[in-house]
Design an enzyme around this catalytic site. Structure first.
Site, PDB file in Angstrom:
ATOM      1  N   GLY A 151       0.673  -1.156   0.004  1.00 12.62           N
ATOM      2  CA  GLY A 151       0.087  -0.043   0.157  1.00 12.62           C
ATOM      3  C   GLY A 151       0.783   1.169   0.174  1.00 12.62           C
ATOM      4  O   GLY A 151       1.883   1.190  -0.303  1.00 12.62           O
ATOM      5  N   ASN A 152       0.349   2.383   0.055  1.00 12.54           N
ATOM      6  CA  ASN A 152       0.937   3.533   0.393  1.00 12.54           C
ATOM      7  C   ASN A 152       0.460   4.411   1.354  1.00 12.54           C
ATOM      8  O   ASN A 152      -0.513   4.138   1.930  1.00 12.54           O
ATOM      9  CB  ASN A 152       1.008   4.400  -0.958  1.00 12.54           C
ATOM     10  CG  ASN A 152      -0.543   4.632  -1.623  1.00 12.54           C
ATOM     11  OD1 ASN A 152      -1.136   5.662  -0.903  1.00 12.54           O
ATOM     12  ND2 ASN A 152      -1.034   3.964  -2.590  1.00 12.54           N
ATOM     13  N   ARG A 153       0.924   5.726   1.454  1.00  9.64           N
ATOM     14  CA  ARG A 153       0.596   6.729   2.527  1.00  9.64           C
ATOM     15  C   ARG A 153      -0.754   7.659   2.417  1.00  9.64           C
ATOM     16  O   ARG A 153      -0.739   8.311   3.080  1.00  9.64           O
ATOM     17  CB  ARG A 153       1.764   7.202   3.169  1.00  9.64           C
ATOM     18  CG  ARG A 153       3.241   6.469   3.641  1.00  9.64           C
ATOM     19  CD  ARG A 153       4.005   7.498   4.146  1.00  9.64           C
ATOM     20  NE  ARG A 153       5.442   6.685   4.274  1.00  9.64           N
ATOM     21  CZ  ARG A 153       5.582   6.224   5.393  1.00  9.64           C
ATOM     22  NH1 ARG A 153       4.729   6.079   6.173  1.00  9.64           N
ATOM     23  NH2 ARG A 153       6.698   5.523   5.524  1.00  9.64           N
TER      24      ARG A 153
END
Ligand code: CTP
Length: 343
Positions: A151-153
């Protein structure tokens, strides 16, 4: 506080309240109130105030689903919107009693956010009235196994700020939200997705009727080639390297296909260096009309409340939006979109 047309008659409250208001908010707005406002009744303090008000008016309807969906209510809403009022679509969820569906009052804090934006905009026109806009928000998660993902932020804050700003400019708003833990923007239709593949399906379906699409979401460029059906255990042999396969580029596909004529397609890019050169190259590669380029790092961009950006147009235009709130940036982006919408 005033509740009665006939108290303090010498002060004519049924006229004075509307005349002196900077904004009128009706929350909750019942089906009955919407009908009476659409007809122009003035037989109580509220409807008299609505009839005398010359400022922005915001209605937050709340009622049972059947009442909301009834053609009479829908016609009244059309009438009120046609006269320049902002009428929020209700939230979907549990209603008073056992039923659930569209008709729930949006979160009060979110209604308040729209009200504040309307106050800030003052006499500015609702330049997205009658338009349907689609905004993606958040970040996709690509599963490795039932409990782990790549995933990412991305928090979804910039996408939600765009949705809120569009609501306050009169638009019908669809948000495709990937893993966002924020309250739904009042008045927006929120479609929840998890992966890039789910986001692609939801975007393609909603884009058919969208006048503008803003792809804010951080979409994973790659996903694990296989996702384990069971949790990967640390016991046993050392794990194999994770093989990745490319996800479709939703923005590039959309910019190429243009499912609706005249549709304005906007992308986002996060760059750490050579911001303008990388942005220009990305804009050309994607075929979008506008690219919002964020410089990330040093506390800028992901997960922050403020943002600065450069808006690059396919027509060669460059607009610098200085560091400020994500709401401010959202409005600057909509200004650029409105200027490109066919009349
Ligand atoms: N995007 C998309 N589909 C993808 C990947 C990205 O629609 N599979 C969209 C994003 O929503 C955003 C823009 O494309 O609007 C970002 O472009 P992208 O090429 O993903 O940027 P980066 O990931 O930063 O690219 P690079 O790593 O090459 O800099």
């Amino acid at each position: 506080m005033q509740t009665d047309v006939w108290s303090d008659v010498h002060e004519v409250p049924h006229v004075r309240l509307g005349q002196s208001a900077d904004l009128v908010v009706v929350a909750p707005a019942t089906a009955d109130l919407l009908a009476r406002a659409a007809i122009g009744r003035s037989d109580d303090l509220l409807t008299a105030t609505l009839l005398t008000a010359r400022c922005p008016v915001l209605y937050a309807p709340a009622m049972h689903t059947e009442m909301w969906e009834h053609p009479a209510t829908q016609a009244n809403i059309e009438t009120l919107r046609g006269r320049g009022a902002v009428v929020l679509d209700p939230a979907v969820g549990r209603l008073t009693g056992a039923d659930s569906g569209p008709g729930r009052l949006p979160e009060p804090a979110e209604i308040f956010a729209v009200a504040r934006t309307l106050l800030d905009r003052g006499a500015l026109p609702l330049d997205l009235a009658g338009r349907h806009v689609l905004v993606t928000a958040g970040g996709t998660r690509e599963p490795l196994d039932p409990v782990r993902f790549l995933g990412n932020r991305s928090s979804g804050r910039q996408g939600y700020a765009l949705a809120r700003a569009a609501i306050a400019r009169g638009a019908e708003v669809t948000v495709v939200a990937a893993n966002v833990a924020l309250p739904d923007p009042a008045g927006a239709k929120v479609i929840r997705v998890g992966t890039a593949g789910e986001m692609r399906d939801a975007v393609r379906a909603a884009a058919i009727s969208a006048d503008a699409v803003i792809m804010v979401a951080a979409v994973a460029d790659f996903r694990p080639a296989t996702a384990s059906q069971t949790k990967i255990k640390k016991t046993g042999a050392d794990p194999e390297p994770i093989a990745l396969v490319r996800n479709p580029d939703i923005l590039a596909e959309l910019a190429h296909d243009r499912p609706r004529p005249g549709q304005v397609v906007v992308g986002f890019a996060a760059e750490t260096d050579d911001v303008l050169a990388n942005g220009r190259a990305k804009l050309a590669a994607k075929g979008a009309d506008l690219l919002v380029v964020n410089e990330v790092g040093d506390g800028r961009g992901f997960g922050t409340t403020d943002n600065a950006a450069t808006l690059l147009g396919a027509d060669g235009s460059v607009v610098d939006v200085p560091m400020g709130s994500k709401d401010r940036l959202a409005d600057a982006i909509w200004d650029a979109v409105v200027a490109r919408l066919p009349r």
